[in-house]
Write an enzyme that holds these catalytic residues in place. Structure first.
Site, PDB file in Angstrom:
ATOM      1  N   ASP A  98       1.218  -0.869   0.039  1.00 48.13           N
ATOM      2  CA  ASP A  98       0.037   0.079  -0.067  1.00 48.13           C
ATOM      3  C   ASP A  98       0.777   0.840  -0.023  1.00 48.13           C
ATOM      4  OD1 ASP A  98      -2.525   1.586   0.283  1.00 48.13           O
ATOM      5  OD2 ASP A  98      -3.243  -0.404   1.615  1.00 48.13           O
ATOM      6  N   ASP A 199      -2.961   4.666  -2.138  1.00 49.51           N
ATOM      7  CA  ASP A 199      -4.172   5.058  -1.896  1.00 49.51           C
ATOM      8  C   ASP A 199      -4.614   6.654  -2.104  1.00 49.51           C
ATOM      9  OD1 ASP A 199      -5.188   4.680   0.501  1.00 49.51           O
ATOM     10  OD2 ASP A 199      -4.326   6.646   1.451  1.00 49.51           O
ATOM     11  N   GLU A 255      -6.772   4.122  -6.166  1.00 47.96           N
ATOM     12  CA  GLU A 255      -7.875   3.996  -5.369  1.00 47.96           C
ATOM     13  C   GLU A 255      -8.152   5.654  -5.818  1.00 47.96           C
ATOM     14  OE1 GLU A 255      -9.584   4.236  -1.125  1.00 47.96           O
ATOM     15  OE2 GLU A 255      -7.887   5.322  -0.904  1.00 47.96           O
ATOM     16  N   HIS A 330     -10.497  -3.470   3.641  1.00 45.31           N
ATOM     17  CA  HIS A 330     -11.154  -3.049   4.311  1.00 45.31           C
ATOM     18  C   HIS A 330     -11.973  -1.835   5.122  1.00 45.31           C
ATOM     19  CE1 HIS A 330      -8.113  -1.032   2.055  1.00 45.31           C
ATOM     20  NE2 HIS A 330      -8.040   0.374   3.167  1.00 45.31           N
ATOM     21  N   ASP A 331     -12.243  -0.770   3.799  1.00 47.54           N
ATOM     22  CA  ASP A 331     -12.678   0.193   4.145  1.00 47.54           C
ATOM     23  C   ASP A 331     -14.530  -0.093   3.524  1.00 47.54           C
ATOM     24  OD1 ASP A 331     -10.888   1.852   4.557  1.00 47.54           O
ATOM     25  OD2 ASP A 331     -10.680   2.526   2.147  1.00 47.54           O
TER      26      ASP A 331
HETATM   27  C1  GLC Z   1      -8.249   5.540   1.968  1.00 45.36           C
HETATM   28  C2  GLC Z   1      -8.268   4.340   2.231  1.00 45.36           C
HETATM   29  C3  GLC Z   1      -8.261   4.730   4.151  1.00 45.36           C
HETATM   30  C4  GLC Z   1      -8.108   5.532   4.871  1.00 45.36           C
HETATM   31  C5  GLC Z   1      -8.149   6.790   3.583  1.00 45.36           C
HETATM   32  C6  GLC Z   1      -6.652   7.671   3.674  1.00 45.36           C
HETATM   33  O1  GLC Z   1      -9.444   5.489   0.594  1.00 45.36           O
HETATM   34  O2  GLC Z   1      -8.503   2.768   2.142  1.00 45.36           O
HETATM   35  O3  GLC Z   1      -8.845   2.692   4.935  1.00 45.36           O
HETATM   36  O4  GLC Z   1      -8.742   5.671   5.707  1.00 45.36           O
HETATM   37  O5  GLC Z   1      -7.805   6.665   2.496  1.00 45.36           O
HETATM   38  O6  GLC Z   1      -5.811   7.072   4.022  1.00 45.36           O
END
Ligand code: GLC
Ligand code: CA
Length: 556
Positions: A98, A199, A255, A330-331
């Site tokens: 990540d 991320d 992401e 995980h979100d």
């Molecule tokens: C992304 C991650 C999440 C995190 C956010 C800030 O969306 O997947 O878990 O809280 O970024 O880094």
């Protein structure tokens, strides 16, 4: 690019804190992951994506990094990482890291320096602004709760944070910042890692002038219009590609909050000048609302819309870019509780049905730890059960201000909280599900006695074995080429219960029929071919789909 290895891959996401604890402190760790590599191998996935393992004060469970070249002390040491990587490679498993570089922790030395004075050489590593009329420089809300700005009394200016105030946004307009990021990426590539999951990478270029967004004022995520797909994002990623990514054989996935098909075609373009693929959110956002409510509601996904969205991504990216296929990470809450039916009667069948729907599409599938067991949402009952900053902040926003009564908010949290995905992996029916011998950092779902890996590995009709079959069809079967390259057509678009589609490649066809409902349905009006059943999750009755039944047919 048509031969790229990651087009045939299946990714298994590990959330290290909750995967396996090796030393009894209640927190998952790297040695724990290494001890379970054979499990991932057995499932058949070939890539592991590790959620962040870097040094972090853990305001957001590692998504707030204070040293990109060190391992979080709870997770182990860099030697433990080297061993994990070597053991993974020895088994033919790749490791994707990540990469959290839209922001750092406020405890990162760059930020400590940056905030120390207005003329510090690292001042411009972050986004500092003068107050506007004695208040925040604009009305952006961060993605967890409240303003996206924090006032720093020492220098009497505000800094931007699109997530918590302990996650200040880096200033990507500064070439030194970009070079720092490219350097740390190179450092990991030289260690031999196999890729990056980036991320919120769509947020690195902010709209010039940082203009106000919603006239109503700061709301959840109202910073997004001013931060997503900003004017330089593609230029920065192309620079990253030239300077780092193109020099190694990597898999990259971005992401990308708020991404559209049009933007995705740039991020994940088939020429390979930026990333290999992106995570889009249109489907997972279907059961959320706008404004202050956000995801805190009991709405369910509308299946006709879900089909429209996933089908649009399938057909629009075909040949032009590459899809990532996922519901879970995980979100997100557990999909079997969210879209399926997690009651004992249909839990396994609905988990398999949803998996079929996802895994037979074009793209790279992602399996989130425990999804392959049909793990469910957790019976969280009170605020003290939660650990996630997003959930806890959300509760205070809604309840302390009187917008929602506590019981109602707790109902929404039990349905949607990210912590539903973060309860420990259920390995067996021993205490704490075999996750730890100590006290787990977050509750273990009490259903581990029924739902656990050991039981499912021993039972051929389990969710685990079904995932294994889906994965091997893609990785290593006569259907592999078709699954990788086949063109996609949605059938019965208006049916509110059936998700039916066809894949076609060089005269070979696949028909995928999933009944995403609790009713028995006739399977009618489909193209007449010499269909042969490849896979199903329930007893076969002619021209019928039982509740939550999925059938995959081929015509060759
Ligand atoms: C992304 C991650 C999440 C995190 C956010 C800030 O969306 O997947 O878990 O809280 O970024 O880094
Ligand atoms: Ca531990």
């Amino acid at each position: 690019m048509s031969q790229a290895w990651w087009k045939k891959s299946v990714v298994y996401q590990i959330y290290p804190r909750s995967f396996r604890d090796s030393n009894g402190d209640g927190i998952g760790d790297l040695k724990g992951i290494t001890s379970k590599l054979d499990y991932v191998k057995e499932l058949g996935a070939d890539v592991i994506w590790l959620s962040p393992i870097y040094q972090s004060p853990n305001d957001d469970n590692g998504y707030d990094i204070s040293d990109y070249r060190a391992i979080m002390k709870e997770f182990g040491t860099i030697e433990d990482f080297d061993q994990l990587l070597a053991e993974a490679h020895r088994r033919g498993l790749k490791i994707v890291m990540d990469l959290v570089v839209n922001h750092t922790s406020d405890e990162h030395p760059w930020f400590v320096e940056s905030r120390s004075s207005r003329d510090n050489p690292k001042r411009d590593y972050y986004i500092w602004r003068e107050p506007r009329d004695g208040k925040e420089p604009n009305n952006w809300g961060n993605c967890f709760s409240g303003s996206a700005w924090e006032y720093d009394p020492q220098t009497e200016m505000y800094y931007l944070h699109c997530f918590s105030k302990k996650q200040p946004d880096l200033n990507w307009e500064n070439p030194q910042v970009r070079q720092e990021v490219f350097d740390l990426m190179t450092w990991w590539c030289e260690k031999g890692i196999d890729g990056f999951r980036m991320d919120v990478i769509s947020m690195i270029s902010k709209k010039p002038g940082l203009p106000d967004t919603d006239p109503q004022g700061a709301k959840y995520g109202s910073c997004l219009p001013g931060t997503c797909h900003g004017p330089h994002v593609h230029e920065y990623l192309q620079e990253m590609n030239r300077k780092v990514l193109s020099r190694y054989d990597l898999m990259t996935v971005g992401e990308t909050a708020a991404v559209t098909v049009e933007e995705a075609k740039k991020y994940a373009n088939a020429q390979g000048t930026e990333l290999n693929m992106v995570f889009q959110f249109e489907h997972n956002d279907l059961d959320t609302r706008g404004g202050l409510v956000g995801k805190w509601c009991l709405d369910r996904m509308d299946l006709v819309k879900l089909k429209e969205i996933l089908s649009r991504w399938q057909t629009e990216l075909d040949g032009k870019a590459w899809n990532s296929l996922y519901f879970c990470n995980h979100d997100q809450p557990r999909i079997v509780s969210r879209l399926g039916d997690d009651s004992p009667k249909y839990r396994e069948r609905s988990a398999k049905c949803i998996a079929t729907c996802v895994h037979m599409m074009q793209g790279t599938p992602y399996v989130y730890q425990g999804e392959e067991l049909g793990m469910t949402n957790a019976p969280f009952a009170s605020l003290s059960d939660y650990r996630d900053i997003d959930s806890i902040r959300g509760y205070h926003d809604m309840v302390d201000s009187g917008i929602l009564p506590p019981e109602e908010m707790l109902t929404y949290m039990a349905f949607k909280s990210r912590d539903n995905a973060r309860t420990p992996m259920q390995w067996d029916d021993s205490p704490n599900a075999g996750f730890t011998t100590g006290t787990p950092w977050i509750m273990v779902n009490p259903n581990y006695k029924e739902i656990n890996a050991r039981e499912q590995m021993a039972r051929p009709d389990s969710v685990f074995h079904y995932y294994k079959t889906l994965i091997s069809l893609r990785r290593n079967s006569p259907l592999s080429d078709l699954l990788m390259n086949g063109h996609y057509t949605l059938l019965l678009p208006q049916d509110p219960e059936l998700f039916v589609y066809q894949r076609e490649y060089e005269g070979q066809k696949l028909l995928v029929a999933c009944n995403l409902s609790g009713s028995t349905r006739k399977l009618e009006g489909l193209p007449q071919e010499n269909w042969e059943l490849v896979l199903t999750n329930a007893p076969v009755e002619k021209d019928t789909l039982l509740p939550w039944q999925a059938c995959v047919f081929k015509n060759f």
